[in-house]
Scaffold this motif. Structure first.
Motif, PDB file in Angstrom:
ATOM      1  N   GLN A   1      41.816  13.571  13.380  1.00 43.28           N
ATOM      2  CA  GLN A   1      41.870  12.872  12.097  1.00 43.28           C
ATOM      3  C   GLN A   1      42.794  11.663  12.181  1.00 43.28           C
ATOM      4  OE1 GLN A   1      43.059  15.903   9.325  1.00 43.28           O
ATOM      5  NE2 GLN A   1      40.963  16.481   8.856  1.00 43.28           N
ATOM      6  N   VAL A   2      43.854  11.801  12.921  1.00 45.23           N
ATOM      7  CA  VAL A   2      44.808  10.705  13.059  1.00 45.23           C
ATOM      8  C   VAL A   2      44.310   9.672  14.072  1.00 45.23           C
ATOM      9  CG1 VAL A   2      47.134  10.101  13.881  1.00 45.23           C
ATOM     10  CG2 VAL A   2      46.820  12.014  12.294  1.00 45.23           C
ATOM     11  N   HIS A   3      43.957  10.117  15.248  1.00 48.91           N
ATOM     12  CA  HIS A   3      43.626   9.195  16.339  1.00 48.91           C
ATOM     13  C   HIS A   3      42.262   8.524  16.174  1.00 48.91           C
ATOM     14  CE1 HIS A   3      46.984  10.131  19.207  1.00 48.91           C
ATOM     15  NE2 HIS A   3      47.122  11.087  18.320  1.00 48.91           N
ATOM     16  N   ALA A   4      41.289   9.224  15.582  1.00 56.14           N
ATOM     17  CA  ALA A   4      39.945   8.665  15.454  1.00 56.14           C
ATOM     18  C   ALA A   4      39.768   7.831  14.185  1.00 56.14           C
ATOM     19  CB  ALA A   4      38.902   9.781  15.495  1.00 56.14           C
ATOM     20  N   SER A   5      40.765   7.809  13.350  1.00 58.05           N
ATOM     21  CA  SER A   5      40.678   7.049  12.104  1.00 58.05           C
ATOM     22  C   SER A   5      40.751   5.548  12.375  1.00 58.05           C
ATOM     23  CB  SER A   5      41.831   7.451  11.184  1.00 58.05           C
ATOM     24  OG  SER A   5      41.899   6.585  10.078  1.00 58.05           O
ATOM     25  N   ARG A   6      40.035   4.807  11.568  1.00 49.74           N
ATOM     26  CA  ARG A   6      40.129   3.344  11.680  1.00 49.74           C
ATOM     27  C   ARG A   6      41.550   2.883  11.381  1.00 49.74           C
ATOM     28  NH1 ARG A   6      40.075   1.082   6.531  1.00 49.74           N
ATOM     29  NH2 ARG A   6      39.323   2.501   4.926  1.00 49.74           N
TER      30      ARG A   6
ATOM     31  N   PRO B   1      48.099  11.439  22.465  1.00 48.65           N
ATOM     32  CA  PRO B   1      47.469  12.722  22.173  1.00 48.65           C
ATOM     33  C   PRO B   1      48.087  13.838  23.012  1.00 48.65           C
ATOM     34  CG  PRO B   1      45.974  11.304  23.398  1.00 48.65           C
ATOM     35  CD  PRO B   1      47.213  10.506  23.129  1.00 48.65           C
ATOM     36  N   ARG B   2      48.104  15.043  22.443  1.00 47.36           N
ATOM     37  CA  ARG B   2      48.667  16.190  23.157  1.00 47.36           C
ATOM     38  C   ARG B   2      47.672  17.323  23.347  1.00 47.36           C
ATOM     39  NH1 ARG B   2      53.819  18.485  20.722  1.00 47.36           N
ATOM     40  NH2 ARG B   2      52.653  18.416  18.800  1.00 47.36           N
ATOM     41  N   LEU B   3      46.467  17.188  22.791  1.00 49.37           N
ATOM     42  CA  LEU B   3      45.498  18.279  22.865  1.00 49.37           C
ATOM     43  C   LEU B   3      45.204  18.673  24.310  1.00 49.37           C
ATOM     44  CD1 LEU B   3      43.615  20.262  21.474  1.00 49.37           C
ATOM     45  CD2 LEU B   3      41.856  18.465  21.481  1.00 49.37           C
TER      46      LEU B   3
ATOM     47  N   PRO C   1      36.502  16.582  10.786  1.00 46.65           N
ATOM     48  CA  PRO C   1      36.045  16.604   9.405  1.00 46.65           C
ATOM     49  C   PRO C   1      36.804  15.496   8.667  1.00 46.65           C
ATOM     50  CG  PRO C   1      37.558  18.393   9.777  1.00 46.65           C
ATOM     51  CD  PRO C   1      37.379  17.676  11.086  1.00 46.65           C
ATOM     52  N   GLY C   2      36.346  14.283   8.832  1.00 43.21           N
ATOM     53  CA  GLY C   2      37.112  13.108   8.425  1.00 43.21           C
ATOM     54  C   GLY C   2      37.314  12.943   6.946  1.00 43.21           C
ATOM     55  N   PRO C   3      38.536  13.095   6.503  1.00 40.84           N
ATOM     56  CA  PRO C   3      38.818  12.763   5.121  1.00 40.84           C
ATOM     57  C   PRO C   3      38.557  11.270   4.928  1.00 40.84           C
ATOM     58  CG  PRO C   3      40.713  13.835   6.138  1.00 40.84           C
ATOM     59  CD  PRO C   3      39.717  13.536   7.214  1.00 40.84           C
ATOM     60  N   SER C   4      37.925  10.945   3.828  1.00 35.53           N
ATOM     61  CA  SER C   4      37.603   9.543   3.581  1.00 35.53           C
ATOM     62  C   SER C   4      38.665   8.889   2.702  1.00 35.53           C
ATOM     63  CB  SER C   4      36.221   9.435   2.935  1.00 35.53           C
ATOM     64  OG  SER C   4      36.203  10.175   1.735  1.00 35.53           O
ATOM     65  N   ASP C   5      39.855   9.461   2.709  1.00 35.60           N
ATOM     66  CA  ASP C   5      40.899   8.900   1.867  1.00 35.60           C
ATOM     67  C   ASP C   5      41.516   7.671   2.527  1.00 35.60           C
ATOM     68  OD1 ASP C   5      42.986  11.795   2.548  1.00 35.60           O
ATOM     69  OD2 ASP C   5      42.247  10.265   3.889  1.00 35.60           O
ATOM     70  N   GLY C   6      42.422   7.083   1.836  1.00 35.13           N
ATOM     71  CA  GLY C   6      42.962   5.804   2.268  1.00 35.13           C
ATOM     72  C   GLY C   6      44.048   5.884   3.318  1.00 35.13           C
ATOM     73  N   CYS C   7      44.564   4.734   3.587  1.00 36.61           N
ATOM     74  CA  CYS C   7      45.559   4.567   4.643  1.00 36.61           C
ATOM     75  C   CYS C   7      46.842   5.349   4.362  1.00 36.61           C
ATOM     76  CB  CYS C   7      45.853   3.074   4.811  1.00 36.61           C
ATOM     77  SG  CYS C   7      46.881   2.702   6.239  1.00 36.61           S
ATOM     78  N   ALA C   8      47.269   5.387   3.114  1.00 45.12           N
ATOM     79  CA  ALA C   8      48.519   6.083   2.798  1.00 45.12           C
ATOM     80  C   ALA C   8      48.417   7.576   3.105  1.00 45.12           C
ATOM     81  CB  ALA C   8      48.902   5.857   1.330  1.00 45.12           C
ATOM     82  N   ALA C   9      47.285   8.206   2.778  1.00 42.65           N
ATOM     83  CA  ALA C   9      47.098   9.630   3.103  1.00 42.65           C
ATOM     84  C   ALA C   9      47.079   9.813   4.617  1.00 42.65           C
ATOM     85  CB  ALA C   9      45.813  10.154   2.473  1.00 42.65           C
ATOM     86  N   TRP C  10      46.485   8.841   5.325  1.00 43.09           N
ATOM     87  CA  TRP C  10      46.497   8.892   6.792  1.00 43.09           C
ATOM     88  C   TRP C  10      47.933   8.883   7.309  1.00 43.09           C
ATOM     89  CZ3 TRP C  10      48.170   5.192  10.398  1.00 43.09           C
ATOM     90  CH2 TRP C  10      47.856   5.476  11.745  1.00 43.09           C
ATOM     91  N   TRP C  11      48.785   8.045   6.720  1.00 44.65           N
ATOM     92  CA  TRP C  11      50.189   8.010   7.140  1.00 44.65           C
ATOM     93  C   TRP C  11      50.845   9.378   6.932  1.00 44.65           C
ATOM     94  CZ3 TRP C  11      52.098   4.793  10.383  1.00 44.65           C
ATOM     95  CH2 TRP C  11      51.660   3.475  10.439  1.00 44.65           C
TER      96      TRP C  11
END
Length: 192
Positions: free
Chosen positions: A52-57, A68-70, A92-102
């Motif tokens: 979710q973190v690494h694959a996000s735009r 990555p540590r996986l 399962p990509g949350p489509s929320d904004g940048c702030a939630a990504w942070w």
């Protein structure tokens, strides 16, 4: 900002840290089988959060260099003789904004901070020959400080901070739910 995030996620963080599968990693009576089981339980939720973190735009746009540590977790499992649990290739990509990504970044990168302590506890219980790449990676001390400084800039706005808190809480909740599900599947198998 950091104090607000820390306070707002304290209960979720504590619930995860005190989960049976996590808590025993720092116990003095940890067995190799328990360690292996805990790593296996962590594989799916860690993979999901990392993706979710690494694959996000937002990751690409942020300019952050997140490691990555996986693969380290999977290598530890293989060396311990446990098959790597299947993980969905797409987050399962949350489509929320940048702030939630942070907020998710805060949880993912914050987990590195406790890793050296966990690694010491594992080695104290099981010896230095047990594979511990996932917890034992070397951390550059300034990295988390730089991340916090970036979060200060990115989350100045109260609304952005609230979204980051929601993203962080969701990350903790998802991780704990996966550990609970792992525990539930194990219990169901034992009951047969």
């Amino acid at each position: 900002m950091h104090q607000t995030l820390r306070r707002a996620t304290a209960a979720a963080h504590k619930a995860l840290d005190h989960h049976r599968l996590m808590r025993r990693l720092t116990g003095s009576d940890l067995t190799r089988a328990q360690y292996t089981e805990s790593l296996a339980a962590m594989c799916r939720p860690h993979a999901r959060l990392e993706r979710q973190v690494h694959a996000s735009r937002h990751h690409e746009e942020s300019g952050l260099e997140l490691s990555p540590r996986l693969a380290r977790l999977e290598a530890d499992l293989v060396e311990l003789g446990r098959p790597v649990p299947p993980v969905s290739p797409t987050p399962p990509g949350p489509s929320d904004g940048c702030a939630a990504w942070w907020g998710r970044v805060y949880v993912l990168e914050g987990s590195r901070q406790g890793s050296p302590l966990i690694a010491r506890c594992i080695h104290s219980s099981l010896g230095d020959t047990v594979p511990c790449r996932f917890f034992g990676e070397t951390i550059v001390p300034d990295d988390f400080g730089r991340l916090l400084a970036t979060l200060e800039r990115e989350l100045e706005d109260e609304d952005a901070l609230a979204q980051a808190v929601a993203g962080a809480r969701a990350a903790f909740a998802d991780y704990k739910a996966e550990l609970d599900a792992f525990d539930g599947r194990k219990h169901a198998v034992e009951m047969r």
